[in-house]
Design a protein around this motif. Sequence first.
Motif, PDB file in Angstrom:
ATOM      1  N   VAL A  91      -9.082  10.710  -1.441  1.00 12.05           N
ATOM      2  CA  VAL A  91      -7.655  10.390  -1.328  1.00 12.05           C
ATOM      3  C   VAL A  91      -7.097  10.065  -2.711  1.00 12.05           C
ATOM      4  O   VAL A  91      -7.795   9.501  -3.555  1.00 12.05           O
ATOM      5  N   LYS A 126     -13.712  11.929   2.747  1.00 12.02           N
ATOM      6  CA  LYS A 126     -12.642  12.677   2.099  1.00 12.02           C
ATOM      7  C   LYS A 126     -12.198  11.959   0.817  1.00 12.02           C
ATOM      8  O   LYS A 126     -12.399  10.760   0.660  1.00 12.02           O
ATOM      9  N   LEU A 161     -13.267   6.765   5.579  1.00 12.80           N
ATOM     10  CA  LEU A 161     -12.450   7.829   4.995  1.00 12.80           C
ATOM     11  C   LEU A 161     -12.910   9.216   5.434  1.00 12.80           C
ATOM     12  O   LEU A 161     -12.281  10.216   5.057  1.00 12.80           O
ATOM     13  N   LEU A 196      -7.637   3.853   5.880  1.00  9.51           N
ATOM     14  CA  LEU A 196      -7.674   3.890   4.421  1.00  9.51           C
ATOM     15  C   LEU A 196      -7.564   2.483   3.842  1.00  9.51           C
ATOM     16  O   LEU A 196      -8.318   2.114   2.933  1.00  9.51           O
ATOM     17  N   ASP A 205      -2.067   4.885   6.558  1.00  5.38           N
ATOM     18  CA  ASP A 205      -3.332   5.040   7.278  1.00  5.38           C
ATOM     19  C   ASP A 205      -4.101   3.712   7.272  1.00  5.38           C
ATOM     20  O   ASP A 205      -4.573   3.266   6.221  1.00  5.38           O
TER      21      ASP A 205
END
Length: 574
Positions: free
Chosen positions: A410, A408, A405, A348, A345
Amino acid sequence: MLSVGILAVALAAAGCSKNTGEDTNSGETTKAETQTATLAENSDGPAPEVSGAKKGGTVTLYTSGDFEHLDPQQNYVVPSQTTGSNLLYRTLTQYRENGDGKLEVVGDLATNTGEESNGGKTWKYTLKDGLKYEDGSAITAQDVAYGIARSFSPDLPNGPHYIQQWLAGSADYNAKYKGPYNGGAKVPPNVQVPDAKTIIFNFPEAHADTPFAMALPTASPVPPARDTKIQYDNRPFSSGPYKIQTYNRTQKMVLVRNENWDPKTDPIRHDYPDQYVVDFTRTAEQASELLISDAGAAQTALTFQDMTIPASVYPKAVAQAKDRILTGPTQYVWQINFNTQRVTDLKLRQALNYAIDRQGLLKVWGSYAGEPGSTLLSPTTSGYEKYNAYDGGPTGNIEKAKELLGNKTVKLTYAYRNTERNQAIAAFLRSSLKPAGVDLTIQPVDEDQYYTVIGKKNNQFDMYMYGWGSDWPGAGTVIPPLWDGKRITPEGNNNTAYLNDPKTNEEIVRILGLSDLTEADKAWGALDKDIMTRLAPTIPVIYDKQTTLYGSKIGGIYLSKPYGNSGLNNLYVK
């Protein structure tokens, strides 16, 4: 035709000096400036005498862990490469430096830096007279060829890959030839050895920087009868001024003089100390305290490898031993690589670039041992362009990271070298990235296995810290080995981000084909910025500074520019 003295390659030089204690971030260092590394006209020995030097005594190197590889064909980490190339084995060419700011490439085993023909595709090297191993037997051109041949073996995947790739004309250098094991030839493809004194390289393409590549330990001789394959790490056969007397892995290595080394053949090395003792058992704090006290054996000792002065001890070191601290910028950049096979990602990767607290990380690292970094190339490397693609400020931008993000959480796994300093870095990253929504699991890897483990394509980690500097002057030994996806192999990778981006791969090929070095430097700088802006495969965090603490009876110490480490070839006991 003979190219000696003609080729000059841009080198960004790192100024160095003793630390004065006047600045918590650095000692008195000169501004990095572009110099040149030239090919020497004269490669004769012996090396110039060091003023005040005398023979005798023992020099002790304090390190926090064992060398990953001493096998010359697998040796690619600065401390082991310095030890090997300064003390244990010789190469076709090598760097001549004495801490005076000048850097030359000279013939080491060879009579000169190489005779070029065929438009730079063919390079001939003639060995000097009187070259001997530790047992008194002659060093031959066949042994140099055999050393290079064994570097093709999949059993020896680590170490530099330039010469192998150039000979094969491909990044996949051992697709057809896998070295001398299992019935393979003792001389690699495109190498000729017409006699015991001559070795000729016939590259499919021109390589004007061949004299620099031949200074890497890949070009060290190995006599076939002494080759123990993967066990050669434990007892490489000496062609240099010292040989291994004892080597107890993870504990201690003792080097004593190689009586068959002839200084008349060697333009760079000395054998002043009676022996070198490498102590692998000290913590950074223990070693620093011993050296600050400057008593007994510590008077003739120095810190080495990842043994920088801990931040907790540094004020005491400056107060009591500031005249015995050698410091200066090196060509290395420390970066936190993403394993892009796993961390796919882009947002990310960009988020963590914004979130990184470089100021806090540098305090844990040691504020005197570097400066905040934001680029792939070091400021000491030609082609460097200053920029920050993800400027989160000195302590990071958590809100920007959370936005990318989507608020969220991770989960990621971070691998680290199991040393005091890197333990602290791992803990800092885990705590400082948590507010951004990153749940970081930290996992130690033994120090003497770290680069081997993360160099495996199938490693199971998401992130890890990686340090890299130019193998010889110029960005062409930084961007290609680290970011060319075509060079990725099952093991022994330098591209530990495992980035395989077609646009980047194509641009690397284009730049490597440029004959105008100034144009190439600009192109490397532009590619540096493009890789970070478009792909964010890593987080550059620190521009490295070497900091060595040493005892009062150590003489001849200096900061080696090609190795970014304390040079060992001139050391003596006062």
